[in-house]
Design a protein around this motif. Structure first.
Motif, PDB file in Angstrom:
ATOM      1  N   GLU A  19       0.385  -7.121 -15.274  1.00  0.00           N
ATOM      2  CA  GLU A  19       0.869  -6.484 -14.048  1.00  0.00           C
ATOM      3  C   GLU A  19       1.636  -7.477 -13.163  1.00  0.00           C
ATOM      4  O   GLU A  19       2.588  -7.101 -12.486  1.00  0.00           O
ATOM      5  N   HIS A 109      -8.640  -4.481  -6.828  1.00  0.00           N
ATOM      6  CA  HIS A 109      -7.304  -3.900  -7.046  1.00  0.00           C
ATOM      7  C   HIS A 109      -7.344  -2.385  -6.851  1.00  0.00           C
ATOM      8  O   HIS A 109      -6.461  -1.797  -6.217  1.00  0.00           O
ATOM      9  N   HIS A 133      -7.452   4.755 -11.177  1.00  0.00           N
ATOM     10  CA  HIS A 133      -6.324   4.745 -12.115  1.00  0.00           C
ATOM     11  C   HIS A 133      -6.433   3.691 -13.222  1.00  0.00           C
ATOM     12  O   HIS A 133      -5.861   3.868 -14.284  1.00  0.00           O
ATOM     13  N   ASP A 134      -7.146   2.602 -12.970  1.00  0.00           N
ATOM     14  CA  ASP A 134      -7.258   1.567 -14.011  1.00  0.00           C
ATOM     15  C   ASP A 134      -8.623   1.530 -14.689  1.00  0.00           C
ATOM     16  O   ASP A 134      -8.934   0.565 -15.396  1.00  0.00           O
ATOM     17  N   ASP A 259       0.315   1.015  -6.608  1.00  0.00           N
ATOM     18  CA  ASP A 259      -0.250   0.226  -7.701  1.00  0.00           C
ATOM     19  C   ASP A 259       0.333  -1.198  -7.673  1.00  0.00           C
ATOM     20  O   ASP A 259      -0.406  -2.178  -7.718  1.00  0.00           O
TER      21      ASP A 259
HETATM   22 FE   LIG Z   1      -3.233  -0.807 -11.411  1.00  0.00          FE
END
Ligand SMILES: [Fe+2]
Ligand SMILES: [Fe+2]
Length: 291
Positions: A19, A109, A133-134, A259
Motif C-alpha cells: 500500500e 489503519h 475493508h482489509d 483508504d
Molecule cells: Fe486498506
C-alpha cells in the motif's frame, strides 16, 4: 542450498509495503504541492525492488485456475468462526517484523479509514465498510503468500490490460498465451458486468464474500474492488462493465482516498471509540463472522 518454492516467497517486509507503494503511484493530491515529482520517481529505492519482485510473483502465478482453486478453498468459510472483536485481535497478529514500532497496526489503519469517513458525514454503513475493508488480510495468517492476499487486482480468464501495474510481468503467466484466455473478453461475454468476472485472488474478494449479506450494494463494491486500480483509477476493462458497474464506480472512487490518504501519525483511541463501533457492528453484522 535451501530451496524456497517461488510460490511461497514473501518479498515484502510487511503487507503494508504494497500500500505504501500504491501511495507513490497515486499520491495524495493535497500533499503533492509540498513534494517534487522526483520524490515519486525514486526507482533505486531498495524497498521498491521488493515491491517489484512481489508483483512479478503476483502476475506470474495468478492464473484463472489458481483463482478457481482458491475460491473453492476459502469461500466455504470453514476455517474459523470469531466475533468481530476477536477477528481484529487475530488480524493484528500481522505485524511488520522489520519495524514493529513505527508501523501502524492493521486495526489502526482500519480505524483511521473509518474515522475519516465518519468525520466527513457519510452514511454509517460506509463507516463500517471502512472498518472492515482489509479484514481479508487474515488470509496471510492462514499461510497464504503475500501475492495471493494483497496487490492490485485484475480480471483473470481474459487478456490483461497494460493499465495494470508492471504489465510486462504477465508474460510469465501461463494464461498469457492461452488461446481462450488471451482474447480481450476471454471466457466472458462482452459487457457481462463485473459480478460475472473472476478477479485475481486476494483480500478484496474474500472480505466481500464474507460480508455480502450484511452491507448495502455500494459498500460491497467498495470491499470487492478497492484494489482494482486499473478500473477505478485508470478506466480500463470498459468492455467487461455493465451499466450497474458504471453506476457503482462513483462509490468505489469515493472510498479510495479514505483508504490511501487517511494515515495519520496519531493512532485513534480504540478504547474511546469501541462503544460506537460495537453499536455499529451490532446494527449490521451477526455476532460472529465465519472465516
Ligand atoms: Fe486498506
Ligand atoms: Fe485493502
Amino acid at each position: 542450498m535451501s530451496t524456497i518454492n517461488p510460490m511461497d516467497a514473501n518479498p515484502l517486509s510487511s503487507l503494508d509495503a504494497w500500500e505504501e507503494d500504491v501511495l507513490l503511484r497515486y499520491p495524495d493530491p493535497e500533499a503533492i504541492a509540498a513534494k517534487s515529482t522526483e520524490d515519486y520517481r525514486n526507482y533505486d529505492d531498495p524497498a521498491r525492488d521488493t515491491v517489484k519482485e512481489f508483483y512479478r510473483l503476483n502476475h506470474t502465478y495468478q492464473t484463472y485456475n489458481f483463482v478457481q482453486q482458491k475460491r473453492k478453498e476459502f469461500l466455504q468459510f470453514n476455517k474459523k468462526e470469531m466475533t468481530v472483536w476477536d477477528a481484529f485481535d487475530f488480524l493484528n497478529q500481522l505485524v511488520d517484523d522489520s519495524d514493529p514500532d513505527t508501523d501502524l497496526s492493521q486495526l489502526q489503519h482500519l480505524l483511521q479509514t473509518s474515522e475519516a469517513i465518519r468525520r466527513d458525514g457519510h452514511p454509517d454503513w460506509m463507516v463500517l465498510t471502512g472498518l472492515m475493508h482489509d479484514m481479508g488480510k487474515v488470509l496471510c495468517l492462514f499461510g497464504e503468500p503475500q501475492w495471493a492476499v494483497v496487490g492490485d487486482t485484475f480480471p483473470v480468464g481474459c487478456a490483461y490490460s497494460d493499465k495494470v501495474v508492471y504489465p510486462e510481468f504477465f508474460k510469465a503467466n501461463p494464461d498469457f498465451e492461452n488461446p481462450v484466455y488471451k482474447t480481450p473478453n476471454g471466457v466472458y461475454e462482452p459487457h457481462c458486468g463485473l459480478r460475472n468476472v473472476d478477479m485475481s485472488w486476494g483480500h478484496d474478494e474474500y472480505v466481500y464474500q464474507m460480508l455480502k449479506d450484511y452491507l448495502p450494494e455500494q459498500g460491497l463494491y467498495m470491499l470487492r474492488y478497492h484494489s482494482f486500480y486499473a478500473w477505478h483509477r485508470e478506466g480500463a476493462y470498459d468492455h467487461l462493465l455493465d451499466d450497474h458497474d458504471r453506476d457503482m464506480l462513483k462509490w468505489v472512487t469515493l472510498f479510495n482516498p479514505y483508504d490511501l490518504y487517511s494515515k495519520s501519525p496519531e493512532p485513534p483511541d480504540w478504547k474511546k471509540l469501541r462503544p460506537y463501533y460495537e453499536d455499529l457492528a451490532g446494527k449490521y453484522l451477526p455476532a460472529t463472522l465465519k472465516f
